[in-house]
Scaffold this motif. Structure first.
Motif, PDB file in Angstrom:
ATOM      1  N   SER A   1       0.842  -1.194   0.000  1.00 20.47           N
ATOM      2  CA  SER A   1       0.000   0.000   0.000  1.00 20.47           C
ATOM      3  C   SER A   1       0.875   1.241   0.000  1.00 20.47           C
ATOM      4  O   SER A   1       2.043   1.208   0.399  1.00 20.47           O
ATOM      5  CB  SER A   1      -0.936   0.022   1.219  1.00 20.47           C
ATOM      6  OG  SER A   1      -0.204   0.203   2.415  1.00 20.47           O
ATOM      7  N   GLU A   2       0.309   2.345  -0.440  1.00 21.64           N
ATOM      8  CA  GLU A   2       1.028   3.627  -0.449  1.00 21.64           C
ATOM      9  C   GLU A   2       1.414   4.084   0.952  1.00 21.64           C
ATOM     10  O   GLU A   2       2.540   4.555   1.158  1.00 21.64           O
ATOM     11  CB  GLU A   2       0.181   4.700  -1.140  1.00 21.64           C
ATOM     12  CG  GLU A   2       0.121   4.580  -2.660  1.00 21.64           C
ATOM     13  CD  GLU A   2       1.422   4.991  -3.350  1.00 21.64           C
ATOM     14  OE1 GLU A   2       2.329   5.515  -2.662  1.00 21.64           O
ATOM     15  OE2 GLU A   2       1.522   4.790  -4.557  1.00 21.64           O
ATOM     16  N   PRO A   3       0.512   3.982   1.964  1.00 20.23           N
ATOM     17  CA  PRO A   3       0.923   4.395   3.316  1.00 20.23           C
ATOM     18  C   PRO A   3       2.126   3.611   3.824  1.00 20.23           C
ATOM     19  O   PRO A   3       2.985   4.155   4.521  1.00 20.23           O
ATOM     20  CB  PRO A   3      -0.333   4.115   4.165  1.00 20.23           C
ATOM     21  CG  PRO A   3      -1.464   4.200   3.206  1.00 20.23           C
ATOM     22  CD  PRO A   3      -0.931   3.638   1.923  1.00 20.23           C
ATOM     23  N   LEU A   4       2.219   2.344   3.476  1.00 13.65           N
ATOM     24  CA  LEU A   4       3.350   1.520   3.892  1.00 13.65           C
ATOM     25  C   LEU A   4       4.639   2.002   3.226  1.00 13.65           C
ATOM     26  O   LEU A   4       5.689   2.093   3.870  1.00 13.65           O
ATOM     27  CB  LEU A   4       3.074   0.064   3.529  1.00 13.65           C
ATOM     28  CG  LEU A   4       3.645  -1.017   4.442  1.00 13.65           C
ATOM     29  CD1 LEU A   4       3.118  -0.850   5.859  1.00 13.65           C
ATOM     30  CD2 LEU A   4       3.305  -2.386   3.891  1.00 13.65           C
ATOM     31  N   LYS A   5       4.556   2.314   1.960  1.00 15.25           N
ATOM     32  CA  LYS A   5       5.721   2.836   1.228  1.00 15.25           C
ATOM     33  C   LYS A   5       6.194   4.135   1.856  1.00 15.25           C
ATOM     34  O   LYS A   5       7.406   4.353   2.040  1.00 15.25           O
ATOM     35  CB  LYS A   5       5.357   3.048  -0.236  1.00 15.25           C
ATOM     36  CG  LYS A   5       6.456   3.686  -1.068  1.00 15.25           C
ATOM     37  CD  LYS A   5       5.949   4.003  -2.472  1.00 15.25           C
ATOM     38  CE  LYS A   5       6.941   4.865  -3.232  1.00 15.25           C
ATOM     39  NZ  LYS A   5       6.410   5.296  -4.548  1.00 15.25           N
TER      40      LYS A   5
ATOM     41  N   SER B   1      -8.449  -2.846  13.387  1.00 15.01           N
ATOM     42  CA  SER B   1      -7.004  -2.943  13.622  1.00 15.01           C
ATOM     43  C   SER B   1      -6.373  -1.598  13.973  1.00 15.01           C
ATOM     44  O   SER B   1      -6.835  -0.532  13.545  1.00 15.01           O
ATOM     45  CB  SER B   1      -6.310  -3.491  12.371  1.00 15.01           C
ATOM     46  OG  SER B   1      -6.852  -4.722  11.977  1.00 15.01           O
ATOM     47  N   THR B   2      -5.285  -1.675  14.733  1.00 17.06           N
ATOM     48  CA  THR B   2      -4.508  -0.467  15.019  1.00 17.06           C
ATOM     49  C   THR B   2      -3.680  -0.052  13.825  1.00 17.06           C
ATOM     50  O   THR B   2      -3.410   1.129  13.619  1.00 17.06           O
ATOM     51  CB  THR B   2      -3.584  -0.692  16.232  1.00 17.06           C
ATOM     52  OG1 THR B   2      -2.726  -1.820  15.961  1.00 17.06           O
ATOM     53  CG2 THR B   2      -4.402  -0.968  17.487  1.00 17.06           C
ATOM     54  N   HIS B   3      -3.228  -1.016  13.014  1.00 11.77           N
ATOM     55  CA  HIS B   3      -2.536  -0.712  11.765  1.00 11.77           C
ATOM     56  C   HIS B   3      -2.633  -1.908  10.832  1.00 11.77           C
ATOM     57  O   HIS B   3      -2.849  -3.033  11.262  1.00 11.77           O
ATOM     58  CB  HIS B   3      -1.072  -0.314  11.999  1.00 11.77           C
ATOM     59  CG  HIS B   3      -0.263  -1.326  12.754  1.00 11.77           C
ATOM     60  ND1 HIS B   3      -0.004  -1.213  14.101  1.00 11.77           N
ATOM     61  CD2 HIS B   3       0.342  -2.478  12.358  1.00 11.77           C
ATOM     62  CE1 HIS B   3       0.728  -2.244  14.497  1.00 11.77           C
ATOM     63  NE2 HIS B   3       0.947  -3.029  13.465  1.00 11.77           N
ATOM     64  N   GLU B   4      -2.482  -1.642   9.541  1.00  9.34           N
ATOM     65  CA  GLU B   4      -2.549  -2.666   8.502  1.00  9.34           C
ATOM     66  C   GLU B   4      -1.670  -2.238   7.334  1.00  9.34           C
ATOM     67  O   GLU B   4      -1.228  -1.092   7.262  1.00  9.34           O
ATOM     68  CB  GLU B   4      -3.991  -2.856   7.994  1.00  9.34           C
ATOM     69  CG  GLU B   4      -4.941  -3.511   8.977  1.00  9.34           C
ATOM     70  CD  GLU B   4      -4.735  -5.015   9.097  1.00  9.34           C
ATOM     71  OE1 GLU B   4      -4.005  -5.589   8.252  1.00  9.34           O
ATOM     72  OE2 GLU B   4      -5.304  -5.622  10.026  1.00  9.34           O
ATOM     73  N   GLY B   5      -1.462  -3.163   6.417  1.00  9.22           N
ATOM     74  CA  GLY B   5      -0.815  -2.835   5.151  1.00  9.22           C
ATOM     75  C   GLY B   5      -1.895  -2.720   4.088  1.00  9.22           C
ATOM     76  O   GLY B   5      -2.439  -1.646   3.818  1.00  9.22           O
ATOM     77  N   SER B   6      -2.208  -3.848   3.483  1.00 11.28           N
ATOM     78  CA  SER B   6      -3.334  -3.949   2.544  1.00 11.28           C
ATOM     79  C   SER B   6      -4.057  -5.240   2.892  1.00 11.28           C
ATOM     80  O   SER B   6      -3.786  -6.290   2.319  1.00 11.28           O
ATOM     81  CB  SER B   6      -2.827  -3.985   1.097  1.00 11.28           C
ATOM     82  OG  SER B   6      -3.902  -4.087   0.181  1.00 11.28           O
ATOM     83  N   PRO B   7      -4.959  -5.190   3.867  1.00 15.60           N
ATOM     84  CA  PRO B   7      -5.521  -6.426   4.444  1.00 15.60           C
ATOM     85  C   PRO B   7      -6.225  -7.302   3.419  1.00 15.60           C
ATOM     86  O   PRO B   7      -7.171  -6.872   2.752  1.00 15.60           O
ATOM     87  CB  PRO B   7      -6.483  -5.918   5.521  1.00 15.60           C
ATOM     88  CG  PRO B   7      -6.728  -4.493   5.184  1.00 15.60           C
ATOM     89  CD  PRO B   7      -5.520  -3.992   4.487  1.00 15.60           C
TER      90      PRO B   7
END
Length: 312
Positions: A115-119, A214-220
């Motif tokens: 995901s973009e937020p992860l990048k 969730s508190t955080h995720e990538g691209s679930p």
């Protein structure tokens, strides 16, 4: 082309979305071979290095594709073949593990973020790109809700909300979901745990709604699978979920507080039917075939570059 997949196998099997991506790659003509990482923590992972080196010498892969940052770190400790690393979220979202991933972020020939937020969170990395894991649409056939419930032994007259993971997974924040469900007494919260792959497909067709807190995720992956099943979704704004469910009627983003989650759950349950989530998956190009084609193009570019550097 031969690709060695390096991924965690502590539970006796590879993550379904990794295995399904590999199956799609095989259909595109990639010869896939596997290396299962066992052990916990950085020391546990590093103990796999001698066995990995032996596997590379035996299999002679053209490229290594590692899934998750610590597997990428392990793969990058060898220099015989180029490495592609995919980061799925639990690596980059965790500051301590993110620091350990720095070697992989620098040495991988391509760093793939789901995901973009992860990048953005990863910061500087070599040759970064965003490629979410895809969905095998054929694995989620359009079984009717009544039939899905009959096969699973669920009450056809009840309302069911499916929690997006096991209750004991702290990242998934089950206490928040349970507090919200106290305001939705007409529905039962089911735990996503202990089901086979085929049963998960049925479960997503059987429930009234999927809930993610969730508190955080990538691209679930479970959100994409719920979309493929046409299941209404209520989620807090984590990872790329807002983009995934954007403009899908019956799906809602909620603030991470019980009152708003409960209100959105009531809306999702009242929706009653199936959403157009399957069309959304197609629109976003998130079927496994297209993702595999994209990866194959990346592999070919990296291996061509490697061959061009060999002495003539």
């Amino acid at each position: 082309m031969k690709v060695l997949i390096v991924a965690n196998r502590n539970r006796g099997q590879f993550a379904p979305f990794v295995a399904e991506q590999a199956q799609a790659l095989a259909l595109e003509g990639i010869e896939v071979t596997w290396f299962g990482v066992t052990g916990h923590g950085i020391v546990g992972y590093l103990r796999n290095l001698p066995r990995l080196m032996l596997t590379i010498r035996r299999e002679h892969p053209d490229l290594v594709h590692a899934h998750y940052g610590l597997c990428g770190l392990l793969a990058c400790l060898q220099r015989r073949v180029p490495v592609v690393t995919t980061y799925h979220g639990s690596d980059i979202n965790t500051s301590r593990i993110r620091r350990l991933c720095r070697l992989a972020l620098r040495r991988s020939k391509c760093n793939i973020f789901v995901s973009e937020p992860l990048k953005a969170l990863a910061g500087d990395s070599f040759n970064p790109c965003v490629i979410p894991c895809g969905v095998d649409l054929d694995a989620f056939p359009p079984v009717g809700r009544d039939e899905a419930r009959r096969q699973l032994g669920l009450d056809p007259a009840k309302h069911y909300v499916l929690f997006a993971s096991a209750f004991d997974n702290s990242v998934k924040n089950a206490p928040l979901a349970q507090r919200a469900m106290q305001q939705v007494p007409q529905a039962e919260l089911l735990e996503l745990k202990g089901y086979t792959r085929q049963e998960v497909a049925l479960l997503l067709r059987a429930v009234d709604c999927l809930l993610m807190t969730s508190t955080h995720e990538g691209s679930p992956q479970v959100v994409k699978e719920a979309l493929a099943c046409g299941t209404p979704i209520v989620s807090v704004p984590v990872g790329d979920v807002p983009r995934l469910i954007e403009q899908v009627e019956g799906c809602h983003i909620a603030h991470p507080d019980p009152d708003d989650i409960a209100a959105k759950l009531l809306q999702a349950i009242a929706f009653e039917g199936y959403t157009q989530g399957r069309d959304r998956i197609t629109l976003l190009g998130l079927n496994n075939k297209l993702i595999a084609q994209h990866l194959t193009t990346i592999y070919a570019k990296i291996t061509r570059s490697k061959r061009s550097m060999l002495p003539r």
